[in-house]
Design a protein around this motif. Structure first.
Motif, short mmCIF file in Angstrom:
data_model
loop_
_atom_site.label_atom_id
_atom_site.label_comp_id
_atom_site.label_asym_id
_atom_site.label_seq_id
_atom_site.Cartn_x
_atom_site.Cartn_y
_atom_site.Cartn_z
N ASN A 1 0.81 -1.23 0.00
CA ASN A 1 0.00 0.00 0.00
C ASN A 1 0.83 1.26 0.00
N LEU A 2 1.99 1.22 0.67
CA LEU A 2 2.83 2.41 0.74
C LEU A 2 3.30 2.81 -0.66
N ALA B 1 2.27 6.09 -2.78
CA ALA B 1 3.29 6.97 -3.34
C ALA B 1 3.07 7.16 -4.84
N ALA C 1 4.81 9.94 -7.08
CA ALA C 1 6.23 9.59 -6.96
C ALA C 1 6.62 8.57 -8.03
N ALA D 1 11.89 8.21 -6.76
CA ALA D 1 11.32 8.83 -5.56
C ALA D 1 10.78 7.78 -4.62
N ASP E 1 11.92 7.57 -0.87
CA ASP E 1 10.92 8.00 0.11
C ASP E 1 10.19 6.84 0.79
N PRO F 1 13.89 4.55 3.69
CA PRO F 1 13.57 4.78 5.10
C PRO F 1 13.17 3.51 5.84
N GLN F 2 12.51 2.60 5.11
CA GLN F 2 12.10 1.34 5.75
C GLN F 2 13.29 0.42 5.97
#
Lengths: 304, 369
Positions: A200-201, A205, A210, A214, A218, A222-223
Motif C-alpha cells: 500500500n505504501l 506513493a 512519486a 522517488a 521516500d 527509510p524502511q
C-alpha cells in the motif's frame, strides 16, 4: 476441606516462585559455564600474557610490565596494520552493502528466475573460504588467470597485471573477494525486510505522484534504515576481524600491505613466536572493536 | 467536469474473471458507494480507477479524458487506503505535504495548503507527530488530509472506516458526509458495510460475482431491489425470500393462499414457481387466519425485537416487531404480509424482480452526454 500448610513467604516470593527461580538457575548454568570457559578465560589469559615476553613454542618467558604496550603504541606495526584493517573494512563493507542492496532490490521484483536466483545468490556465502580462495587465486593468477585473460581480450589492459603480488592491486583483490563472499548476507537480510514493506505504501506513493526513484528514496530506503544499521555494524565487526580469507589469499602481502590486525596478531604469535606481544596487539584490537560493539548494543537496545 | 465513466470494462486475472461488462456513470460531485461481499470486484473497480490495476478491455474516463493508460499520479485522483498507508518515517505534516512536494509545489504555497487541510481535519496540533504516535482515528484523518491537500477531481476511498471501532466509525461517517458536502467533489467509496453505503452515498452500485447488480439511490436499492441478490444483501435482517407458486391472483405457499394484486406486476409473470419477497418490517404476526408459522427465536435489541419464524416447509424467515411484544419460542402464530409490500422474483437463483414500479434494470444504461 484440607488446609494446605505453606511456608511463610521469604523475600516476598511464594514457594512456587522460588521453585521456578531454582529451575531457571539450573537451566542457565551450562551456558554460563561454557561462556566462562571459552570467552572469559581466554580474555583474562590474553590480558595476563600481554604483560610477559613469551616464546611461543615453550610458553616460557619473563614479566616485562607494559613493555609490549609501549611497543604497540610507539612501534609502526600496530598502526600500519590498523590502517590496513580500516581500508579493508571500509572498502569491502561498502561494496557488500551496495551490491547486497542492489541485488536484493532486483530479486524483490517479479522476475521469472527469481526463486532460482534467490538460492544461487547464497552460493558464495555457503562456500568454504578455502575453496573460494583457491578458485579466486587461479582467477587472479598473473600467468594463467582468467581475469587477466578477459581484461586483455576486452582491450582494457595490454599486459597481464600482477593481482595479488603488488599494490594497490592486492588490496583491490582482497576487497573484491571479500565483497563477493559476504554480500549474500546483506541480500538475505535486506530481502527479508523488503518483503515486509506494505505494498500500500508504494501504491499511495504512486498516486501521490512519486516515480520509481522517488519511491526508492521516500518509501524503500527509510524502511531499510534500521536493518541496514544493524547489518553495517555486524558486518563491520566481522570484516574487521576477518582472518582466513586474507591469510589464504595474500598472507598479508606483498610484505605487509594487506596485513590486517588479525594477521599481525597471528604473525607475531606463530611467525615470530612472540606470544606476549601478540596478546598485547590483540588487546589493542579488541579495544578498537569495542567501539563497534558499543554502537551495536546501543542500536539493538533502541529497537527493543 | 469530473464525472467518472466505466464503459464496457472487463478485467481478468489469468483465467479468473474479476469484472464482467462493467458500465458505470458517476456524476460530477456525486458520492457513489461500491458495495458487495468480498471478491465481488468492488476493490478491483476502484483500483482500476486509481491506476493500480489495468482493465483487460473497455474504457475508463474521468471527465473528457480517457485514463486507461495514465499513470496513477497523472489522473488527478487521491486515494485513502483501508490501512491508511501513511509514510511511517514522515511526520503528519510531511505526509500531508508529500503529494504537493512530488508535484513541485514549494515553499509558501505548500505550507499554506498543508495548513488549510490540517485545519479542516483538526490536525494542527499533530503536525509534528509521527503516524505511530497517533490513534487509528487520527491516522485516518491524516490519510484524508493527504488526499484532499492537492484538491483532486475525484476521491477514492477503499474501506476507509473498517479499521476503526464502532463508535469512531459512526463519528467518521458523519465527518465524511460533511466533508463531501463541503468539498462537493466526486467520491467513490468501496465498502462491504451496507450501513455505510446506505447512509453516505448518493447512489450505490451493488456488486456481486464481478457484475453490477443494481446502481441506484439507497432508497431504490432498499425498496425496489433489482434481483434476489440485492434483496438478500441489503437490510439487517435482509428481505425474506420464500418459495411459492403463482396461481391467478394468489401465491401459494405450503398450501396457504396469499392474495396479491396482479396489476402491479409485469405481464410476463405466469402461473408457476416464483419467489415471494417481503421485508421483516412488513411481516405481521397474529393468530387465526394467515400463513402458519412457529416462533423459533426472539432477539430483543432494546428498541425492537427480531423474530425468527419457521414455516411448515421449514423455511426460516424473520419479522421485526416492537420490543414490548412478547413471543415464546415454540409458539404457533399466523403471518400476514402487507399486499403493497410484496415483491415477486423469478424463481431462478438470482431471479429478477417482477414488480412494475419503475423496476430498475440490473445494468444502468449510459446517460447521453
Amino acid at each position: 476441606m484440607t488446609t494446605l500448610t505453606t511456608d511463610p513467604p521469604r523475600n516476598g516470593l511464594s514457594p512456587l516462585e522460588r521453585a521456578y527461580a531454582r529451575l531457571g538457575v539450573v537451566l542457565i548454568t551450562p551456558t554460563i559455564l561454557v561462556f566462562l570457559l571459552v570467552i572469559v578465560y581466554p580474555l583474562l589469559a590474553a590480558l595476563y600474557l600481554s604483560v610477559f615476553q613469551i616464546y611461543t613454542p615453550t610458553l616460557q618467558g619473563g614479566f616485562v610490565g607494559a613493555d609490549n604496550y609501549i611497543e604497540l603504541l610507539t612501534g609502526k606495526a600496530f598502526w600500519s596494520s590498523l590502517r590496513v584493517t580500516i581500508v579493508w573494512t571500509v572498502g569491502t563493507l561498502t561494496l557488500q552493502i551496495v551490491a547486497g542492496v542492489g541485488i536484493a532490490l532486483l530479486l524483490h521484483q517479479n522476475i521469472w528466475f527469481r526463486s532460482l536466483a534467490r538460492s544461487l545468490v547464497l552460493f558464495p556465502y555457503f562456500l568454504s573460504t578455502v575453496v573460494a580462495v583457491l578458485v579466486w587465486k587461479w582467477l587472479f593468477n598473473d600467468l594463467y588467470g582468467a581475469l587477466n585473460q578477459g581484461l586483455m581480450q576486452l582491450g582494457i589492459i595490454d599486459m597481464p597485471l600482477d593481482w595479488l603480488g603488488s599494490m594497490p592491486n592486492a588490496m583491490i583483490g582482497v576487497i573484491l573477494v571479500g565483497a563477493w563472499k559476504y554480500f549474500p548476507f546483506v541480500v538475505i537480510a535486506v530481502l527479508a525486510r523488503l518483503q515486509t514493506i506494505p505494498e500500500n505504501l508504494y501504491e499511495a506513493a504512486r498516486i501521490d505522484g512519486a516515480g520509481p526513484i522517488a519511491r526508492f528514496w521516500d518509501v524503500t530506503l527509510p524502511q531499510l534504515r534500521s536493518i541496514l544499521t544493524v547489518i553495517i555494524l555486524l558486518r563491520a565487526i566481522w570484516d574487521f576481524k576477518e582472518f582466513d580469507l586474507l591469510y589464504l589469499l595474500t598472507g598479508g602481502g606483498p610484505v605487509t600491505s594487506t596485513q590486517t590486525l588479525s594477521l599481525l596478531v597471528y604473525q607475531e604469535a606463530f611467525g615470530l613466536n612472540q606470544m606476549g606481544q601478540a596478546a598485547a596487539y590483540s588487546v589493542g584490537m579488541m579495544l578498537v572493536m569495542l567501539v563497534f560493539m558499543v554502537l551495536y548494543i546501543r542500536q539493538t537496545k533502541e529497537k527493543a | 467536469m469530473a464525472n467518472v465513466i466505466f464503459k464496457d470494462v472487463h478485467k481478468r486475472f489469468g483465467s479468473f474473471v474479476a469484472l464482467e461488462k462493467l458500465d458505470l456513470d458517476i456524476h460530477d460531485g456525486e458520492f457513489v458507494a461500491l458495495l458487495g461481499p468480498s471478491g465481488c470486484g468492488k476493490s478491483t473497480t476502484l483500483r482500476m480507477l486509481a491506476g493500480l490495476e489495468f482493465p483487460t478491455s473497455g474504457e475508463i474516463r474521468i471527465g473528457d479524458r480517457v485514463i486507461n493508460d495514465l499513470a496513477p499520479g497523472k489522473r488527478d485522483i487521491a486515494m485513502v487506503f483501508q490501512s491508511y498507508a501513511l509514510y511511517p518515517h514522515m511526520t503528519v505534516g510531511e505526509n500531508i505535504a508529500y503529494p504537493l512536494k512530488k508535484r513541485g509545489i514549494k515553499g509558501k504555497a505548500r505550507a499554506e495548503a498543508v495548513q488549510k487541510a490540517a485545519e479542516l481535519l483538526q490536525l494542527e496540533a499533530l503536525l509534528d507527530r509521527k503516524p505511530k504516535q497517533l490513534s487509528g482515528g487520527q491516522q485516518q484523518r491524516v490519510a484524508l488530509g493527504r488526499a484532499l491537500v492537492r484538491d483532486p477531481q475525484v476521491f477514492l476511498l477503499d474501506e476507509p472506516l473498517s479499521n476503526l471501532d464502532a463508535k469512531l466509525r459512526s463519528y467518521m461517517r458523519a465527518e465524511l458526509i460533511e466533508l463531501h458536502a463541503r468539498l462537493g467533489k466526486t467520491m467513490v467509496y468501496v465498502t462491504h458495510d451496507q450501513l455505510e453505503a446506505m447512509t453516505m452515498a448518493n447512489r450505490i452500485a451493488v456488486m456481486h460475482g464481478g457484475r453490477v447488480q443494481q446502481f441506484d439511490t439507497p432508497d431504490a436499492i432498499y425498496n425496489r431491489p433489482a434481483n434476489r441478490f440485492v434483496a438478500g444483501f441489503i437490510g439487517t435482517p435482509p428481505m425474506n425470500q420464500i418459495d411459492g407458486t403463482a396461481e391467478g391472483d394468489h401465491i401459494v405457499i405450503s398450501g396457504h393462499r396469499i392474495p396479491f394484486n396482479r396489476a402491479d406486476f409485469v405481464d410476463s409473470l405466469a402461473d408457476g414457481p416464483v419467489v415471494l419477497g417481503v421485508r421483516p418490517e412488513f411481516v405481521a404476526i397474529g393468530s387465526g387466519d394467515g400463513l402458519p408459522a412457529t416462533v423459533r427465536l426472539a432477539e430483543n435489541t432494546g428498541h425492537e425485537t427480531i423474530v425468527t419464524l419457521e414455516l411448515p416447509d421449514q423455511t426460516r424467515i424473520s419479522a421485526r416487531v416492537e420490543a414490548a411484544r412478547k413471543l415464546d419460542v415454540g409458539q404457533k402464530v399466523a403471518l400476514r404480509f402487507d399486499p403493497a409490500a410484496i415483491h415477486l422474483f423469478e424463481a431462478s437463483e438470482n431471479g429478477t424482480r417482477l414488480n412494475l414500479d419503475e423496476t430498475p434494470a440490473a445494468v444502468i444504461p449510459m446517460r447521453a452526454k
